[in-house]
Design a protein around this motif. Structure first.
Motif, PDB file in Angstrom:
ATOM      1  N   TRP A   1       0.820  -1.208   0.000  1.00 12.28           N
ATOM      2  CA  TRP A   1       0.000   0.000   0.000  1.00 12.28           C
ATOM      3  C   TRP A   1       0.856   1.260   0.000  1.00 12.28           C
ATOM      4  CZ3 TRP A   1       0.470   3.587   3.860  1.00 12.28           C
ATOM      5  CH2 TRP A   1       1.153   3.167   5.013  1.00 12.28           C
ATOM      6  N   MET A   2       2.094   1.159   0.466  1.00 11.97           N
ATOM      7  CA  MET A   2       2.962   2.339   0.536  1.00 11.97           C
ATOM      8  C   MET A   2       3.318   2.856  -0.854  1.00 11.97           C
ATOM      9  SD  MET A   2       5.393   1.158   3.676  1.00 11.97           S
ATOM     10  CE  MET A   2       6.360   2.645   3.721  1.00 11.97           C
ATOM     11  N   TYR A   3       3.413   1.977  -1.828  1.00 11.94           N
ATOM     12  CA  TYR A   3       3.719   2.414  -3.195  1.00 11.94           C
ATOM     13  C   TYR A   3       2.581   3.256  -3.761  1.00 11.94           C
ATOM     14  CZ  TYR A   3       7.379  -1.078  -2.825  1.00 11.94           C
ATOM     15  OH  TYR A   3       8.448  -1.801  -2.422  1.00 11.94           O
ATOM     16  N   SER A   4       1.358   2.792  -3.586  1.00 14.08           N
ATOM     17  CA  SER A   4       0.201   3.547  -4.076  1.00 14.08           C
ATOM     18  C   SER A   4       0.050   4.855  -3.321  1.00 14.08           C
ATOM     19  CB  SER A   4      -1.075   2.724  -3.927  1.00 14.08           C
ATOM     20  OG  SER A   4      -1.014   1.591  -4.736  1.00 14.08           O
ATOM     21  N   PHE A   5       0.239   4.810  -2.025  1.00 14.57           N
ATOM     22  CA  PHE A   5       0.120   6.019  -1.210  1.00 14.57           C
ATOM     23  C   PHE A   5       1.157   7.054  -1.628  1.00 14.57           C
ATOM     24  CE2 PHE A   5       1.264   8.494   2.566  1.00 14.57           C
ATOM     25  CZ  PHE A   5       0.024   9.034   2.885  1.00 14.57           C
ATOM     26  N   GLY A   6       2.393   6.613  -1.808  1.00 11.51           N
ATOM     27  CA  GLY A   6       3.449   7.536  -2.216  1.00 11.51           C
ATOM     28  C   GLY A   6       3.224   8.085  -3.612  1.00 11.51           C
ATOM     29  N   ALA A   7       2.759   7.226  -4.520  1.00 15.40           N
ATOM     30  CA  ALA A   7       2.518   7.668  -5.890  1.00 15.40           C
ATOM     31  C   ALA A   7       1.387   8.686  -5.961  1.00 15.40           C
ATOM     32  CB  ALA A   7       2.204   6.471  -6.777  1.00 15.40           C
ATOM     33  N   ALA A   8       0.437   8.622  -5.041  1.00 18.39           N
ATOM     34  CA  ALA A   8      -0.652   9.601  -5.018  1.00 18.39           C
ATOM     35  C   ALA A   8      -0.270  10.855  -4.240  1.00 18.39           C
ATOM     36  CB  ALA A   8      -1.909   8.970  -4.414  1.00 18.39           C
ATOM     37  N   MET A   9       0.493  10.688  -3.172  1.00 18.68           N
ATOM     38  CA  MET A   9       0.778  11.831  -2.302  1.00 18.68           C
ATOM     39  C   MET A   9       1.895  12.729  -2.820  1.00 18.68           C
ATOM     40  SD  MET A   9      -1.446  11.934  -0.068  1.00 18.68           S
ATOM     41  CE  MET A   9      -0.781  13.265   0.876  1.00 18.68           C
ATOM     42  N   ILE A  10       2.828  12.206  -3.582  1.00 23.83           N
ATOM     43  CA  ILE A  10       3.923  13.042  -4.083  1.00 23.83           C
ATOM     44  C   ILE A  10       3.404  14.132  -5.015  1.00 23.83           C
ATOM     45  CG2 ILE A  10       5.989  13.024  -5.527  1.00 23.83           C
ATOM     46  CD1 ILE A  10       6.707  10.347  -4.142  1.00 23.83           C
TER      47      ILE A  10
ATOM     48  N   PHE B   1     -10.787  21.929 -16.574  1.00 26.13           N
ATOM     49  CA  PHE B   1     -10.668  20.692 -17.347  1.00 26.13           C
ATOM     50  C   PHE B   1      -9.226  20.190 -17.376  1.00 26.13           C
ATOM     51  CE2 PHE B   1     -14.391  22.876 -19.121  1.00 26.13           C
ATOM     52  CZ  PHE B   1     -15.355  21.916 -18.832  1.00 26.13           C
ATOM     53  N   ALA B   2      -8.282  21.120 -17.473  1.00 27.53           N
ATOM     54  CA  ALA B   2      -6.868  20.726 -17.495  1.00 27.53           C
ATOM     55  C   ALA B   2      -6.445  20.148 -16.148  1.00 27.53           C
ATOM     56  CB  ALA B   2      -6.000  21.922 -17.856  1.00 27.53           C
ATOM     57  N   THR B   3      -6.839  20.797 -15.057  1.00 30.32           N
ATOM     58  CA  THR B   3      -6.445  20.291 -13.740  1.00 30.32           C
ATOM     59  C   THR B   3      -7.159  18.980 -13.418  1.00 30.32           C
ATOM     60  OG1 THR B   3      -8.105  21.713 -12.677  1.00 30.32           O
ATOM     61  CG2 THR B   3      -5.855  22.563 -12.832  1.00 30.32           C
ATOM     62  N   LEU B   4      -8.396  18.853 -13.848  1.00 32.72           N
ATOM     63  CA  LEU B   4      -9.108  17.590 -13.635  1.00 32.72           C
ATOM     64  C   LEU B   4      -8.457  16.462 -14.424  1.00 32.72           C
ATOM     65  CD1 LEU B   4     -11.542  16.240 -12.280  1.00 32.72           C
ATOM     66  CD2 LEU B   4     -12.859  16.768 -14.320  1.00 32.72           C
ATOM     67  N   ALA B   5      -8.015  16.749 -15.628  1.00 29.72           N
ATOM     68  CA  ALA B   5      -7.335  15.735 -16.433  1.00 29.72           C
ATOM     69  C   ALA B   5      -6.019  15.323 -15.782  1.00 29.72           C
ATOM     70  CB  ALA B   5      -7.085  16.265 -17.842  1.00 29.72           C
ATOM     71  N   MET B   6      -5.278  16.283 -15.214  1.00 24.88           N
ATOM     72  CA  MET B   6      -4.025  15.945 -14.527  1.00 24.88           C
ATOM     73  C   MET B   6      -4.301  15.078 -13.309  1.00 24.88           C
ATOM     74  SD  MET B   6      -1.566  19.306 -14.787  1.00 24.88           S
ATOM     75  CE  MET B   6      -2.588  20.317 -13.766  1.00 24.88           C
ATOM     76  N   GLU B   7      -5.305  15.460 -12.521  1.00 30.67           N
ATOM     77  CA  GLU B   7      -5.635  14.692 -11.320  1.00 30.67           C
ATOM     78  C   GLU B   7      -6.084  13.279 -11.695  1.00 30.67           C
ATOM     79  OE1 GLU B   7      -8.627  14.885  -7.467  1.00 30.67           O
ATOM     80  OE2 GLU B   7      -8.894  16.289  -9.115  1.00 30.67           O
ATOM     81  N   LYS B   8      -6.918  13.184 -12.709  1.00 31.52           N
ATOM     82  CA  LYS B   8      -7.408  11.868 -13.133  1.00 31.52           C
ATOM     83  C   LYS B   8      -6.269  10.986 -13.617  1.00 31.52           C
ATOM     84  CE  LYS B   8     -10.940   9.294 -14.851  1.00 31.52           C
ATOM     85  NZ  LYS B   8     -11.043   8.129 -14.042  1.00 31.52           N
ATOM     86  N   SER B   9      -5.326  11.555 -14.355  1.00 29.95           N
ATOM     87  CA  SER B   9      -4.214  10.742 -14.848  1.00 29.95           C
ATOM     88  C   SER B   9      -3.328  10.263 -13.705  1.00 29.95           C
ATOM     89  CB  SER B   9      -3.395  11.529 -15.871  1.00 29.95           C
ATOM     90  OG  SER B   9      -2.745  12.616 -15.263  1.00 29.95           O
ATOM     91  N   ILE B  10      -3.171  11.077 -12.671  1.00 31.01           N
ATOM     92  CA  ILE B  10      -2.372  10.666 -11.508  1.00 31.01           C
ATOM     93  C   ILE B  10      -3.062   9.513 -10.783  1.00 31.01           C
ATOM     94  CG2 ILE B  10      -1.588  11.347  -9.219  1.00 31.01           C
ATOM     95  CD1 ILE B  10      -1.110  14.152 -10.457  1.00 31.01           C
ATOM     96  N   TYR B  11      -4.361   9.650 -10.514  1.00 33.02           N
ATOM     97  CA  TYR B  11      -5.048   8.609  -9.763  1.00 33.02           C
ATOM     98  C   TYR B  11      -5.218   7.334 -10.584  1.00 33.02           C
ATOM     99  CZ  TYR B  11      -6.049  12.003  -6.149  1.00 33.02           C
ATOM    100  OH  TYR B  11      -5.932  12.918  -5.152  1.00 33.02           O
ATOM    101  N   ASP B  12      -5.374   7.460 -11.896  1.00 37.94           N
ATOM    102  CA  ASP B  12      -5.473   6.254 -12.721  1.00 37.94           C
ATOM    103  C   ASP B  12      -4.134   5.542 -12.842  1.00 37.94           C
ATOM    104  OD1 ASP B  12      -8.129   6.669 -13.063  1.00 37.94           O
ATOM    105  OD2 ASP B  12      -7.995   7.410 -15.115  1.00 37.94           O
ATOM    106  N   THR B  13      -3.057   6.310 -12.785  1.00 39.62           N
ATOM    107  CA  THR B  13      -1.736   5.704 -12.847  1.00 39.62           C
ATOM    108  C   THR B  13      -1.448   4.911 -11.586  1.00 39.62           C
ATOM    109  OG1 THR B  13      -0.948   7.508 -14.230  1.00 39.62           O
ATOM    110  CG2 THR B  13       0.722   6.183 -13.119  1.00 39.62           C
ATOM    111  N   VAL B  14      -1.877   5.451 -10.463  1.00 41.63           N
ATOM    112  CA  VAL B  14      -1.649   4.776  -9.196  1.00 41.63           C
ATOM    113  C   VAL B  14      -2.555   3.578  -9.133  1.00 41.63           C
ATOM    114  CG1 VAL B  14      -1.841   4.987  -6.703  1.00 41.63           C
ATOM    115  CG2 VAL B  14      -1.004   6.883  -8.041  1.00 41.63           C
TER     116      VAL B  14
END
Length: 81
Positions: free
Chosen positions: A23-32, A68-81
Motif C-alpha cells: 500500500w505504501m507504493y500507491s500512497f506515495g505515488a498519489a501523495m507526491i 478541465f486541465a487540472t481535472l485531467a491531470m488529477e485523473k491521470s495521476i489517480y489512474d496511474t496509481v
C-alpha cells in the motif's frame, strides 16, 4: 485418490500472499504529486498560472479551460496509481 481440497488453506489469511507494505507504493505515488500541488499553491504558483493564462493569447476565456486541465491531470495521476 487425491483430492484438490486436501491442500486447501485452513484460514483465509493463508490465501493472501501480498506484501504488507504494498500500500505504501500507491500512497506515495498519489501523495507526491498532491504534495507538489499543495507546495506550489503555498508558494503562489496558482496565482501566477491564473495571471499567465489571462495575459496569454487565449485571454480570460482560457480560465474556462483550467478546470478541465487540472481535472485531467488529477485523473491521470489517480489512474496511474
Amino acid at each position: 485418490m487425491s483430492r484438490s481440497h486436501d491442500n486447501a488453506p485452513s484460514h483465509i489469511s493463508e490465501y493472501d500472499q501480498r506484501d504488507n507494505r504494498a500500500w505504501m507504493y500507491s500512497f506515495g505515488a498519489a501523495m507526491i504529486p498532491f504534495s507538489a500541488f499543495c507546495f506550489g499553491h503555498q508558494r503562489g504558483v496558482t496565482g501566477r498560472v491564473v495571471e499567465g493564462m489571462v495575459k496569454s493569447p487565449v485571454g480570460v476565456y482560457g480560465l474556462f479551460l483550467l478546470p478541465f486541465a487540472t481535472l485531467a491531470m488529477e485523473k491521470s495521476i489517480y489512474d496511474t496509481v
